[in-house]
Motif scaffolding. Structure first.
Motif, PDB file in Angstrom:
ATOM      1  N   LEU A 299      42.440  81.739 -21.234  1.00  0.00           N
ATOM      2  CA  LEU A 299      42.769  82.161 -19.870  1.00  0.00           C
ATOM      3  C   LEU A 299      42.861  83.678 -19.763  1.00  0.00           C
ATOM      4  O   LEU A 299      42.485  84.253 -18.746  1.00  0.00           O
ATOM      5  CB  LEU A 299      44.078  81.507 -19.419  1.00  0.00           C
ATOM      6  CG  LEU A 299      43.973  80.011 -19.136  1.00  0.00           C
ATOM      7  CD1 LEU A 299      45.267  79.497 -18.536  1.00  0.00           C
ATOM      8  CD2 LEU A 299      42.828  79.718 -18.177  1.00  0.00           C
ATOM      9  N   THR A 300      43.357  84.321 -20.828  1.00  0.00           N
ATOM     10  CA  THR A 300      43.429  85.776 -20.774  1.00  0.00           C
ATOM     11  C   THR A 300      42.027  86.374 -20.715  1.00  0.00           C
ATOM     12  O   THR A 300      41.772  87.311 -19.957  1.00  0.00           O
ATOM     13  CB  THR A 300      44.189  86.328 -21.992  1.00  0.00           C
ATOM     14  OG1 THR A 300      45.417  85.624 -22.124  1.00  0.00           O
ATOM     15  CG2 THR A 300      44.485  87.788 -21.828  1.00  0.00           C
TER      16      THR A 300
ATOM     17  N   ILE B 290      39.421  84.956 -19.446  1.00  0.00           N
ATOM     18  CA  ILE B 290      38.901  84.719 -18.095  1.00  0.00           C
ATOM     19  C   ILE B 290      39.497  85.725 -17.122  1.00  0.00           C
ATOM     20  O   ILE B 290      38.790  86.325 -16.304  1.00  0.00           O
ATOM     21  CB  ILE B 290      39.233  83.279 -17.642  1.00  0.00           C
ATOM     22  CG1 ILE B 290      38.407  82.286 -18.463  1.00  0.00           C
ATOM     23  CG2 ILE B 290      38.961  83.098 -16.158  1.00  0.00           C
ATOM     24  CD1 ILE B 290      38.745  80.845 -18.181  1.00  0.00           C
ATOM     25  N   SER B 291      40.809  85.934 -17.245  1.00  0.00           N
ATOM     26  CA  SER B 291      41.479  86.873 -16.350  1.00  0.00           C
ATOM     27  C   SER B 291      40.879  88.271 -16.491  1.00  0.00           C
ATOM     28  O   SER B 291      40.655  88.982 -15.507  1.00  0.00           O
ATOM     29  CB  SER B 291      42.969  86.853 -16.672  1.00  0.00           C
ATOM     30  OG  SER B 291      43.579  88.050 -16.391  1.00  0.00           O
TER      31      SER B 291
ATOM     32  N   HIS C 172      41.952  89.542  -8.263  1.00  0.00           N
ATOM     33  CA  HIS C 172      41.419  88.242  -8.649  1.00  0.00           C
ATOM     34  C   HIS C 172      42.382  87.112  -8.358  1.00  0.00           C
ATOM     35  O   HIS C 172      41.977  85.999  -8.110  1.00  0.00           O
ATOM     36  CB  HIS C 172      41.023  88.239 -10.117  1.00  0.00           C
ATOM     37  CG  HIS C 172      42.199  88.296 -11.035  1.00  0.00           C
ATOM     38  ND1 HIS C 172      42.832  87.177 -11.463  1.00  0.00           N
ATOM     39  CD2 HIS C 172      42.851  89.341 -11.571  1.00  0.00           C
ATOM     40  CE1 HIS C 172      43.819  87.521 -12.259  1.00  0.00           C
ATOM     41  NE2 HIS C 172      43.850  88.831 -12.340  1.00  0.00           N
TER      42      HIS C 172
END
Lengths: 478, 478
Positions: free
Chosen positions: B370-371, B373-374, B467
């Motif tokens: 997830l990091t 992706i972020s 985002h």
């Protein structure tokens, strides 16, 4: 009129920010007026003549803000003048042997070759960093002495006078800068690092509260305060060039105050780099603080609040302690404890996360939360590295031992009870290993993990993500 | 002997890295030999005498690597000499009226006050950035002229000669630096930004493949290659001071090549800052690439591969295009399309995430995924901002229009079919809004969202995480 008032206000601000600036200005004026006396007094003028102006020039160019910079520049100037003077005389002698027509041609060739070569050498990065000014003066003096020697026949006399006046100018600068309200670059570097550590600690001490309570808080005053916090890191983020030049100057300085002549200034740069790396993470973390992340459900935040707060609080405490120990030049003592507390809080957090409280949350809503956690873990790892680097500095610079206080059972706000147990580590500091009695039954396994954590200290590659390993261990233990 | 060989090797490397260094060294030698001719030729020597050495000094000190730096320093020196000369004559006149005893005292006071005041002014940051050298020369010339005037009675003559020789020395530097193989700081700044953009694009074009295929890949060759990639960003991360000094020099330069005299150099700094911000994110992303993240289940990675790859690929393509358009000084045309493609990939990804494929994965195992992706979403947002900044630069610097090519249906590797539809935007560039026909039935809702995305372009606060908003929109749409 308004403009004048503004200029005066700016001047007052600059003087208030660092009163040593005013003192420095007075010192420059003083030395310059002093050196000008070469012209006033007939006996001095008779011996040096118009060459006395080299003393004036040297003062204007060499007198810098800090002692180290002044000594460095003065040394560069004197050494380059001496060397170029000797070479210039040699070139002049060689040229004069080649007759009246050959002399100017040969001299021009010498000047061309020397200037071109020295200019090229100035591009070498290592030379540029420390001896750029030397080379400039070298080109200048060689050209002046070899060429002006073509006219005035007493080259030796000229060189002698020029070098004497340069030495006189340089010496007066160095003496005044050392004995009248000295500004030590070394002391400045030392204070800079301590204050950088303190700035980071302020953020970390506050972060937990702000992050957990900041849900939907749009108070403008609060936002302003945060913006100010934000600006504080900016100064740490961009402190690299400042640190490097201060370390460069500090190397020239004699022993002063608590600093010996060969104080390990290089180690300060390594420490500063780690602090900056940590500031990058904090910079990123701060942006998550300002994020409109109402999407993370409040009940989840409430559940995670305790370990999250403790993680940032304990690493903040460690930073604060390190800053104090650096300021006072004592060995850091209880920082290890704080770092281990932060690690145990990190463990509680991962246990909580693994207990399945996030099952019903959408992954998208987790992004900001998990990224913040990942950054915090990164910060704790870096805190440990900073501590290690500080220990190295402390032993290299022979920091004083603090009066040993007994290692006590530390009670934190968290529910888990932690106990400290000192073990001997690679160099002469004491590492305390924490055992989290609250959550674990299998002591031997737990011990293994603790050792793993200690091993992290020895890691040097800052690019691998230690925390992933650390997290995986926890997962495996379950 | 080994040492000498090493030095020669280092010299060869430096010359090969940038052959202009060799040319510059020759130029300096040439000008210096030329100016030395003041001493050789009797008529010139008769008129200037020993003052001709000021020309030599000016050449050594003023001749810098780029045209802009040389002009800037030459201008600083000439202006400061003129101004200080006038003031010095005034001071000398005033002092001479006060009689034989008062004169030296008054002169010393003048020198003291002027030196102290000018030294203090040098602390003002704005002055230090552009006019530090002016003030140094000002202090120097004033002291020399007012004090040496005390001895030699022909102050006016002295000043006149000194200023003429300084102007002669400065002019020869400027003329040679402009007309013999010039090195333009502006051109360097322009190329630096284009190459920085290209470096980022190389990473992004490769990232998707590497991230998805790198599971457990411990090939040392691969690791070496990655390390090299890593070093590429380092140069972008630390390019700030370089960019600033180049922009400072470029302001002094006359029009050259494709650059007018008042080229918007300031805009380059803004663009450079955004590129650096993006490099920070890429730096973080790279560390996740090196992470031992076998913990992310392969099947999850396989499912997310398509949109992840497309996100980084499309933003990489946009960067590449921007780099090309900057290099050729044409308006960026198809970048908007790439950015919108990246956005639509990002949408597909969030749709996938929301479809519940992560339900059975432990949250801890998601952290690194997830990091990453972020960070990728952050990078896409920054790509958009960079594009906006480039558009501003293009219209301010009047970049040429590329021959308009018809907006075509672009087929990407993804399954969703996207179509471009041009709309007029705030300034004179064309923004293409993409409609993702593959996944959505409700056209009106989709249109609204597209407008939202366009609105992001106008955002300026780089600290808020755009985002999150974007993701939330997607969540709401579902």
């Amino acid at each position: 009129m308004e403009k004048v008032r503004e200029i005066v206000r700016e001047g007052k601000r600059l003087a208030k920010e660092d009163p040593r600036r005013v003192v420095h200005s007075f010192k420059v004026g003083l030395v310059l007026a002093l050196v000008s006396s070469f012209y006033y007094y007939q006996p001095l003028y008779d011996s040096f003549g118009v060459n006395a102006m080299w003393a004036v020039m040297t003062v204007v160019v060499v007198f810098e803000f800090s002692v180290g910079a002044t000594i460095g520049k003065g040394f560069n100037r004197v050494a380059a003048t001496l060397f170029a003077g000797a070479l210039g005389i040699g070139a002049h002698h060689l040229a004069s042997m080649s007759g009246a027509t050959g002399e100017p041609i040969l001299l021009a060739i010498f000047v061309f070759v020397q200037a071109a070569l020295s200019t090229f050498v100035r591009f070498v990065p290592r030379v540029k960093a420390r001896y750029d000014y030397s080379l400039l003066i070298f080109i200048l003096t060689f050209a002046l002495i070899s060429v002006s020697g073509f006219r005035e026949e007493q080259v030796l006399m000229l060189t002698h006078k020029r070098i004497s006046t340069v030495i006189i100018g340089g010496l007066s600068c160095v003496l005044i800068s050392i004995f009248v309200c000295p500004v030590w670059a070394g002391q400045d570097l030392h204070s800079l690092l301590a204050s950088n550590l303190e700035k980071l600690s302020f953020f970390l001490l506050d972060f937990g509260d702000k992050y957990c309570e900041a849900v939907g808080n749009d108070d403008t005053k609060e936002v302003d305060k945060r913006k100010k916090d934000f600006d504080n890191y900016k100064s740490v983020l961009n402190s690299k060039s400042n640190e490097e030049s201060l370390a460069n100057f500090a190397k020239w300085e004699p022993g002063h105050g608590q600093f010996r002549f060969r104080h390990p200034w290089k180690q300060y740069l390594a420490l500063g780099e780690l602090i900056r790396q940590c500031a990058y993470r904090i910079h990123a973390l701060n942006s998550y603080l300002n994020t409109d992340d109402t999407k993370v459900p409040v009940e989840i935040k409430n559940k995670l609040r305790e370990p999250l707060k403790r993680m940032s609080l304990e690493s903040g405490k460690a930073m604060k302690e390190m800053s104090m120990s650096l300021k006072k030049m004592t060995k850091p003592s209880s920082c290890d404890l704080h770092v281990q507390n932060a690690r145990s809080a990190c463990k509680s957090l991962t246990n909580l996360l693994n207990s399945g409280i996030l099952k019903e949350v959408e992954p998208l809503e987790l992004i900001s939360l998990l990224t913040a956690i990942s950054l915090l873990i990164d910060i704790i790892n870096l805190t440990e590295k900073i501590l290690e680097s500080l220990h190295e500095l402390a032993s290299a610079a022979k920091f004083k031992d603090k009066t040993e206080r007994p290692l006590s059972f530390e009670k934190t706000n968290a529910k888990s009870i932690v106990c400290g147990r000192p073990i001997k580590c690679h160099d002469d500091h004491v590492v305390t290993i924490i055992e989290d009695d609250g959550n674990n039954d299998d002591t031997s396994k737990n011990d293994n993990r603790s050792n793993e954590v200690t091993n992290h200290e020895k890691r040097e590659d800052s690019n691998t993500h230690v925390h992933v390993k650390c997290l995986c261990d926890v997962v495996e233990c379950r």
